[in-house]
Scaffold this motif. Structure first.
Motif, short mmCIF file in Angstrom:
data_model
loop_
_atom_site.label_atom_id
_atom_site.label_comp_id
_atom_site.label_asym_id
_atom_site.label_seq_id
_atom_site.Cartn_x
_atom_site.Cartn_y
_atom_site.Cartn_z
N TYR A 1 4.38 3.84 -0.50
CA TYR A 1 5.82 3.87 -0.30
C TYR A 1 6.30 2.75 0.62
CZ TYR A 1 5.57 8.56 -2.32
OH TYR A 1 5.36 9.62 -3.16
N THR A 2 5.39 1.99 1.21
CA THR A 2 5.81 0.95 2.14
C THR A 2 6.46 -0.23 1.43
OG1 THR A 2 3.71 -0.29 2.08
CG2 THR A 2 3.85 1.58 3.61
N GLY A 3 6.13 -0.42 0.17
CA GLY A 3 6.64 -1.57 -0.57
C GLY A 3 5.84 -2.83 -0.39
N SER A 4 4.75 -2.76 0.36
CA SER A 4 3.96 -3.96 0.61
C SER A 4 3.24 -4.45 -0.64
CB SER A 4 2.93 -3.69 1.72
OG SER A 4 2.04 -2.66 1.33
N THR A 5 2.91 -3.55 -1.56
CA THR A 5 2.24 -3.94 -2.80
C THR A 5 3.15 -3.83 -4.02
OG1 THR A 5 1.39 -1.69 -3.13
CG2 THR A 5 0.02 -3.22 -1.87
N ASN A 6 4.42 -3.54 -3.80
CA ASN A 6 5.35 -3.36 -4.90
C ASN A 6 6.67 -4.03 -4.53
OD1 ASN A 6 7.20 -2.44 -6.85
ND2 ASN A 6 6.16 -0.47 -7.06
N LEU A 7 6.89 -5.22 -5.06
CA LEU A 7 8.09 -5.98 -4.71
C LEU A 7 9.34 -5.25 -5.15
CD1 LEU A 7 9.40 -8.49 -3.55
CD2 LEU A 7 9.07 -9.62 -5.76
N ALA A 8 9.30 -4.59 -6.32
CA ALA A 8 10.48 -3.86 -6.80
C ALA A 8 10.86 -2.74 -5.84
CB ALA A 8 10.21 -3.31 -8.20
N LEU A 9 9.85 -2.01 -5.35
CA LEU A 9 10.13 -0.94 -4.39
C LEU A 9 10.62 -1.53 -3.08
CD1 LEU A 9 10.09 2.06 -3.75
CD2 LEU A 9 7.70 1.82 -3.05
N HIS A 10 10.03 -2.63 -2.65
CA HIS A 10 10.46 -3.30 -1.43
C HIS A 10 11.95 -3.68 -1.52
CE1 HIS A 10 10.33 -5.96 2.06
NE2 HIS A 10 10.85 -6.92 1.31
N GLN A 11 12.35 -4.22 -2.65
CA GLN A 11 13.74 -4.61 -2.83
C GLN A 11 14.65 -3.38 -2.93
OE1 GLN A 11 13.34 -7.09 -6.33
NE2 GLN A 11 13.19 -8.95 -5.11
N LYS A 12 14.13 -2.31 -3.52
CA LYS A 12 14.92 -1.07 -3.58
C LYS A 12 15.18 -0.54 -2.18
CE LYS A 12 14.90 3.60 -5.54
NZ LYS A 12 14.22 4.54 -6.47
N TRP A 13 14.15 -0.53 -1.33
CA TRP A 13 14.34 -0.06 0.05
C TRP A 13 15.31 -0.96 0.79
CZ3 TRP A 13 13.21 4.14 -1.43
CH2 TRP A 13 11.97 4.75 -1.54
N GLN A 14 15.21 -2.27 0.61
CA GLN A 14 16.13 -3.18 1.28
C GLN A 14 17.58 -2.92 0.85
OE1 GLN A 14 14.41 -7.09 0.37
NE2 GLN A 14 13.92 -7.36 2.54
N LYS A 15 17.75 -2.60 -0.41
CA LYS A 15 19.10 -2.35 -0.92
C LYS A 15 19.66 -1.05 -0.37
CE LYS A 15 21.66 -1.85 -5.26
NZ LYS A 15 21.56 -1.84 -6.74
N ILE A 16 18.82 -0.01 -0.26
CA ILE A 16 19.29 1.29 0.20
C ILE A 16 19.49 1.32 1.71
CG2 ILE A 16 18.66 3.73 0.41
CD1 ILE A 16 17.27 3.54 -2.26
N LEU A 17 18.54 0.71 2.43
CA LEU A 17 18.50 0.86 3.88
C LEU A 17 19.47 -0.10 4.56
CD1 LEU A 17 15.26 1.66 5.81
CD2 LEU A 17 17.13 0.46 6.91
N THR A 18 20.74 0.24 4.50
CA THR A 18 21.77 -0.53 5.19
C THR A 18 22.32 0.20 6.40
OG1 THR A 18 23.46 0.35 3.70
CG2 THR A 18 22.42 -1.74 3.08
N ASN A 19 22.06 1.50 6.48
CA ASN A 19 22.53 2.31 7.60
C ASN A 19 21.69 3.58 7.67
OD1 ASN A 19 23.54 3.96 5.50
ND2 ASN A 19 25.51 2.92 5.57
N GLY A 20 22.09 4.49 8.57
CA GLY A 20 21.34 5.73 8.73
C GLY A 20 21.33 6.59 7.48
N THR A 21 22.43 6.57 6.73
CA THR A 21 22.48 7.36 5.49
C THR A 21 21.46 6.85 4.49
OG1 THR A 21 24.84 7.79 5.84
CG2 THR A 21 23.99 8.12 3.62
N GLY A 22 21.33 5.54 4.37
CA GLY A 22 20.33 4.97 3.47
C GLY A 22 18.92 5.29 3.92
N ALA A 23 18.68 5.26 5.23
CA ALA A 23 17.35 5.61 5.74
C ALA A 23 17.00 7.05 5.38
CB ALA A 23 17.31 5.40 7.25
N ALA A 24 17.98 7.96 5.53
CA ALA A 24 17.75 9.36 5.18
C ALA A 24 17.48 9.51 3.69
CB ALA A 24 18.96 10.20 5.59
N GLN A 25 18.18 8.74 2.86
CA GLN A 25 17.97 8.81 1.41
C GLN A 25 16.55 8.40 1.05
OE1 GLN A 25 20.64 6.35 -0.86
NE2 GLN A 25 19.75 6.94 -2.83
N ILE A 26 16.02 7.38 1.70
CA ILE A 26 14.65 6.94 1.43
C ILE A 26 13.67 8.07 1.73
CG2 ILE A 26 12.83 5.40 2.26
CD1 ILE A 26 14.95 3.24 2.57
#
Length: 848
Positions: free
Chosen positions: A635-660
């Motif tokens: 789940y870290t995204g270190s081996t999955n660029l698509a997941l890494h970009q998904k986390w970057q897109k979601i994690l813009t604030n505390g609500t996004g962090a909670a969603q992850i």
């Protein structure tokens, strides 16, 4: 090219319209080709009608199509006819295009038999068959204790070295759940639809067998287990897997042993009430960030040490100096939970983050304990504090990571005291500043943050207010400090990652799920879809379900409590707390206290409904006791660029962090949980090792043979009304014309005799007959009489080629010919009649 039924109908209408235009006008051409100059009078009337109704008068600009010299009102009415016919032709073409076929649900529900369906996918194939051993519970931590509802009596004795348990009468220790308790926590299903699950319908997808040879028991029992089979973390839809509805768009799972309708041609749709388990997380920004720099040069021969900084973005310089952990804060949270159903996750996450920031301030000597922090605050906005860390440094710059409070950097001592009161962050590869740690901060100062956030200690009692909550730090993946969106780690570039303090819990609630079944598919689980998951609507609190949680007067370190739907008649049962609400939060248990994570061999019990969630939370927040297990998911995204970009897109604030975090929980839960309840399961179904109770309602359920009211799909003709606009215009025109015509009749402005008069008077044959045979018959006689009198008399028109190649010369003289049949019908004498239009406009007729 895909054509609808309506489009095909429109094309047919186009073809018909073209034929309706082409055939009559082509026949007119043929008619003229067959004509000779000599025909009887009635023939010229028929020919005139055909010619006038064709397009040729308009094309040849004849007087019958002219509007010049015609009164305006007459002109308006005569032109309405072709315009109306043109609009009708357009409507005939466009109107059918709006037709289409569709499958629509029936208005009234039909009773349809359901049957079980097997999940042939990854999770379904990896799900173990259900065991007849059923659920098991072990009570006690340091010593075996008697579980509530069991009959075996255990005496506990302690000495200076150990705590011992002795079973009276050498009875075996029975791990089975007492039937009375199993019935109690399933009893509320009697007031619910058959699709709703309760505690004992929730099971672990995988299990192991345990056994304990010796004094207490020699029987085999079940233990939950976790073996990862498939991740859905990149999915954003609702999926159906064995025993579950998995909603990866919102983050939640519903418990349903899947069944589908049988005997349908097209399919059906229906609603079901389903028990859902939902993660709930709140994350608070600590207003601290990590910043690391990519080395300018980095190779195996000349490795460059990375630079890592903890940056004050307001977490210290703008912090709240008031301690939020004073006063009856914990009692207030428990009251809020009971009165408002609020687990106070926002408060917990904030308190934990605040406390963690304060301890870090003491460590860096930004502030000192027991003082007014504003008087001793050595930081400013954007201040950077060099740190060294093995967990969050350069090597993990692109990863989503979790950590315990106090783990933001290396070097915090594990004891309260250090020689000389100082130490290096890392003597091996860091030669930076020397942190003196003057207030002797150690890991002990951080150890209670997570426990205080959770609020459930091992010595607390198992009850409804001590719920399973997990807290920790979330560090998002790095992004460029300069604000660019590049994911390329260029040498010398600086990268920053946010730090959040998070608190998580899980709740059970009943939701309304809308299902769609497509009978044209294979008939397996792929033919069933969930189109909507909605909150169940209650008119008032009395309609809400009654939830119950076991309160056995035992510590959390010793017992895993039951919870479930309770029959109102049993709400006063012993060791039971109840609440009528939309939801209930999963209570804390032994697993909460010991922070067991997901493992190949689980806890001491087989009670997934209570122990599954704390294992998942402990795994997410990194506190698992089985560190060697390969959980299979990155789940870290270190081996999955698509997941890494998904986390970057979601994690813009505390609500996004909670969603992850909630999505991670749901993915784990899909692999851990399954369920056994379906439309084919009696409401009073109990664990297999306890047998089943047969209430009247259960018998009725069995007699129904799994029949469910559904709306069956039926093929129906539908219409896109936008294509009906021309037809609507035609209807308006028709209504206006018919209204005007009716008004003319009502107000006696027109009659059948008047219409007949103009038809007779303007008939070409009658006009010629009246002109050439003025004494032979009455022009206003009925058709049969006029034909016998005049209509059969031959009339010869002028030769069309006599002047101007078939065009009439502009002359004041027009000639007509007739055949004189007074003497003989066989021998005709031609008489020429000339009409001379003088300058005065008077006519003179002469015969030759």
């Amino acid at each position: 090219m895909q054509l609808t039924v309506g489009e095909v109908s429109g094309l047919i209408a186009v073809a018909i319209a073209l034929l309706q235009f082409l055939v009559p006008n082509a026949l007119t051409v043929i008619l003229v080709a067959l004509l000779s100059q000599e025909q009887n009078a009635v023939t010229w009337s028929a020919v005139s009608r055909s010619l006038s109704n064709s397009i040729w008068p308009v094309l040849l600009r004849s007087d019958s199509a002219s509007s010049r010299g015609v009164p305006t009102k007459i002109n308006l009415v005569t032109w309405c006819r072709p315009l109306a016919l043109a609009m009708i032709a357009i409507a005939a073409i466009i109107t059918p295009i709006g037709l289409y076929e569709d499958l629509l649900p029936s208005e009234e529900p039909h009773l349809v038999t359901f049957q079980a369906v097997v999940d042939t996918g990854t999770l379904g194939s990896g799900t173990q068959p259900r065991s007849d051993l059923g659920f098991s519970r072990n009570c006690g931590y340091l010593a075996r204790l008697q579980c509530p509802g069991t009959t075996v009596v255990i005496e506990v004795s302690s000495d200076a070295n150990w705590t011992n348990s002795t079973v009276e009468g050498d009875q075996p220790y029975d791990r089975r759940v007492p039937k009375v308790l199993a019935s109690l926590y399933q009893s509320g299903l009697r007031d619910q639809p058959s699709s709703v699950s309760s505690f004992f319908d929730i099971q672990a997808r995988q299990y192991q067998f345990g056994s304990e040879q010796g004094t207490f028991t020699n029987e085999t029992y079940l233990l939950d287990s976790f073996k990862p089979m498939g991740s859905m973390i990149m999915d954003d839809s609702i999926s159906l897997v064995d025993g579950l509805i998995v909603d990866m768009s919102k983050g939640r799972i519903g418990f349903r042993k899947h069944t589908i309708p049988t005997g349908l041609v097209y399919g059906a749709e229906w609603n079901e009430d389903i028990l859902f388990l939902e993660p709930e997380t709140v994350c608070v920004d600590t207003n601290l960030t990590y910043e690391v720099q990519i080395p300018v040069t980095d190779n195996v021969y000349n490795p460059a040490a990375s630079s890592a900084y903890l940056v004050d973005k307001g977490g210290w310089v703008n912090m709240n100096i008031t301690n939020p952990l004073t006063g009856p804060w914990f009692e207030d949270m428990q009251t809020s939970l009971l009165d408002n159903g609020d687990p106070s996750l926002q408060v917990r996450a904030y308190q934990a983050g605040w406390w963690n920031n304060v301890q870090n301030m003491y460590y860096f000597n930004i502030s000192k304990p027991f003082t007014n922090r504003t008087a001793y605050l050595h930081s400013k906005l954007g201040e950077r504090y060099p740190v060294n860390t093995s967990s969050y440094g350069l090597s993990s710059k692109d990863e989503l990571l979790f950590g315990k409070f106090g783990y933001l950097f290396d070097g915090i001592p594990t004891t309260d005291y250090m020689p000389n009161g100082s130490f290096y962050l890392s003597a091996d590869n860091y030669t930076g500043p020397y942190w003196s740690n003057p207030w002797n901060i150690s890991s002990t100062n951080y150890s209670d943050i997570a426990l205080t956030c959770a609020g459930a200690y091992g010595g607390d009692k198992a009850n409804m207010t001590n719920i399973d909550i997990k807290c920790g730090l979330l560090l998002g993946p790095s992004s460029r400090v300069d604000g660019t969106t590049s994911n390329v780690y260029a040498p010398g570039s600086w990268w920053s990652r946010p730090i959040y303090s998070c608190a998580s819990a899980s709740k059970a609630t009943i939701k309304t799920v809308h299902f769609n079944y497509n009978a044209s598919r294979s008939g397996g689980l792929g033919s069933l879809n969930v189109t909507l998951i909605a909150d169940k609507v209650y008119q008032d609190k009395s309609e809400m379900p009654l939830w119950g949680v076991e309160k056995p007067n035992m510590n959390l370190s010793s017992i895993t409590p039951f919870w479930g739907l309770i029959d109102p008649s049993l709400e006063n049962s012993v060791n039971l707390s109840t609440i009528r609400a939309e939801k209930i939060y999963i209570p804390a248990s032994t697993v909460t206290w010991f922070t067991f994570g997901l493992a190949a061999k689980g806890t001491f019990n087989y009670l997934p409904a209570t122990e599954g969630s704390p294992q998942i939370w402990s795994t997410i927040y990194g506190a698992t006791t089985d560190t060697n297990i390969n959980l299979g998911f990155d789940y870290t995204g270190s081996t999955n660029l698509a997941l890494h970009q998904k986390w970057q897109k979601i994690l813009t604030n505390g609500t996004g962090a909670a969603q992850i975090i909630n999505l991670m929980y749901t993915d784990y839960a899909a692999n851990y949980f399954t369920s056994t309840r379906s439309w084919l399961t009696p409401r009073d179904s109990l664990p297999p090792n306890l047998g089943e109770t047969k209430t009247k309602r259960a018998v009725a359920d069995a007699a129904s043979n799994g029949q469910v009211p559904v709306q069956v799909y039926q093929r129906k003709i539908r219409y896109h009304f936008v294509y009906g606009i021309p037809a609507a215009i035609c209807l308006v025109i028709t209504a206006l014309i018919c209204t005007a015509a009716l008004a003319s009749i009502v107000f006696r402005q027109v009659s059948l005799g008047r219409i007949r008069y103009y038809i007779y008077s303007l008939s070409a044959g009658r006009l010629l007959g009246a002109f050439l045979f003025p004494t032979e018959g009455d022009p206003r006689a009925d058709t049969k009489t006029w034909i016998d009198q005049v209509g059969r008399k031959p009339v010869r028109l002028p030769d069309p080629d006599a002047a101007g190649g078939g065009r009439f010369e502009k002359s004041h003289v027009r000639s007509y010919s007739l055949v004189d049949q007074k003497d003989s019908t066989k021998v005709a004498t031609t008489t020429a009649l000339d009409i001379d239009e003088g300058d005065s406009g008077t006519s003179h007729r002469s015969a030759a």
